[in-house]
Enzyme design. Sequence first.
Site, PDB file in Angstrom:
ATOM      1  N   GLU A   1     -77.420 -41.744  47.632  1.00  0.00           N
ATOM      2  CA  GLU A   1     -76.203 -41.205  48.246  1.00  0.00           C
ATOM      3  C   GLU A   1     -76.530 -40.065  49.208  1.00  0.00           C
ATOM      4  O   GLU A   1     -77.284 -39.157  48.878  1.00  0.00           O
ATOM      5  CB  GLU A   1     -75.264 -40.712  47.143  1.00  0.00           C
ATOM      6  CG  GLU A   1     -73.918 -40.241  47.643  1.00  0.00           C
ATOM      7  CD  GLU A   1     -72.997 -39.801  46.503  1.00  0.00           C
ATOM      8  OE1 GLU A   1     -71.777 -39.753  46.715  1.00  0.00           O
ATOM      9  OE2 GLU A   1     -73.510 -39.498  45.406  1.00  0.00           O
TER      10      GLU A   1
ATOM     11  N   LYS B   1     -66.799 -44.694  50.543  1.00  0.00           N
ATOM     12  CA  LYS B   1     -66.527 -44.427  49.133  1.00  0.00           C
ATOM     13  C   LYS B   1     -65.027 -44.256  48.891  1.00  0.00           C
ATOM     14  O   LYS B   1     -64.373 -43.440  49.536  1.00  0.00           O
ATOM     15  CB  LYS B   1     -67.298 -43.175  48.723  1.00  0.00           C
ATOM     16  CG  LYS B   1     -67.214 -42.788  47.271  1.00  0.00           C
ATOM     17  CD  LYS B   1     -68.155 -41.596  47.029  1.00  0.00           C
ATOM     18  CE  LYS B   1     -68.196 -41.160  45.584  1.00  0.00           C
ATOM     19  NZ  LYS B   1     -69.189 -40.049  45.409  1.00  0.00           N
TER      20      LYS B   1
ATOM     21  N   CYS C   1     -71.704 -44.140  43.950  1.00  0.00           N
ATOM     22  CA  CYS C   1     -71.703 -43.110  42.898  1.00  0.00           C
ATOM     23  C   CYS C   1     -70.459 -43.175  42.015  1.00  0.00           C
ATOM     24  O   CYS C   1     -70.307 -44.074  41.209  1.00  0.00           O
ATOM     25  CB  CYS C   1     -71.891 -41.734  43.530  1.00  0.00           C
ATOM     26  SG  CYS C   1     -72.404 -40.465  42.323  1.00  0.00           S
TER      27      CYS C   1
END
Length: 280
Positions: A44, A118, A155
Site C-alpha cells: 500500500e 480503496k 488493506c
Amino acid sequence: MANVVRAALVQATWTGDTESMVAKHEEHAREAARQGAKVIGFQEVFNAPYFCQVQEPEHYRWAEPVPDGPTVRRMRDLARETGMVIVVPVFEVEQSGFYYNTAAVIDADGTYLGKYRKHHIPQVKGFWEKYYFRPGNVGWPVFDTAVGRIGVYICYDRHFPEGWRQLGLNGAQLVYNPSATHRGLSAYLWQLEQPAAAVANEYFVAAINRVGREEYGDNDFYGTSYFVDPRGQFVGETASDKSEELLVRDLDFGLIDEVRQQWAFYRDRRPDAYEGLIQP
C-alpha cells in the site's frame, strides 16, 4: 494462456525517500523477472512511508496523478522492460482537494489498464486515513492482463466481504491486497480473512504487508505476506515478519475451475434473498 502463472509480491521497509524506495522496487521487480515471474504487486502506497499514522498537511506532498504522475510512468517503463504485469499502489491526487488511496494496474507491455480506488477508509489511532483520502468511486474493476484477470482490494477493504465477492462476480482470478497493518489487536486476522475470502470467492489472493517501523508513528508492520489459493491453502511459505522479502510463487489457475465445480458456491448464491445487505 498458460494455466500456471508465476506471480510475485514485495514486502518492503521504508528507505526514507521516494527515489530510493522506487529504485528498490524496480530491482525487486527485475529479480522477480529473472526468476520467471509474469506479474508482481507492491504494498500500500509503496513509494511513500505510511504517513497515515499522523494527521499533518505536509503529507499531501506524497500525492501524484494517476496515470500521468512520475511513479506510474516509471512503472510503465519497468513493465515494458521486464515483460511483467505490475500492480502499483500510490497516493493519488485527481484535482485539488480530491485525493484517493489508489492502485494502478499496468499490463506486461507497459499499457496502463486502469485503477482501483480503496472503498473503505479507516479513521482510528495509527490509521488516520479519512484525513487524506476520499472513498473510492470507480467500482470493482477486474483487468484483463497478459497473465489473466487481476483485481485489487486495498488493506482495510479486506474486512468487508462484499468487495471480495464483487471482484469474483466480475471474473477475478487473482486479487492483490496491498496493505499496511501492524502488530496489535487484529494481527491474528491477517492469516484468517484473506484465506477465507479466497475460499468464499474461489480465486487466488496475494496478501502484501509492509515490514518494520517508520518515523511517523509506533506501528510495527509485521510483513508475513503470502499467496493463498482457492482452497484457502498458502502457496509456499509466508514471508518473514521482520525482514524485507520478495516472494515468487507458481499459481495454478486451473485450480479455480476445479474448485468452482467441486464447491459450486457461485451456483448456490441467492442474490434474490440479499436485499437487506444493501439497506443503509
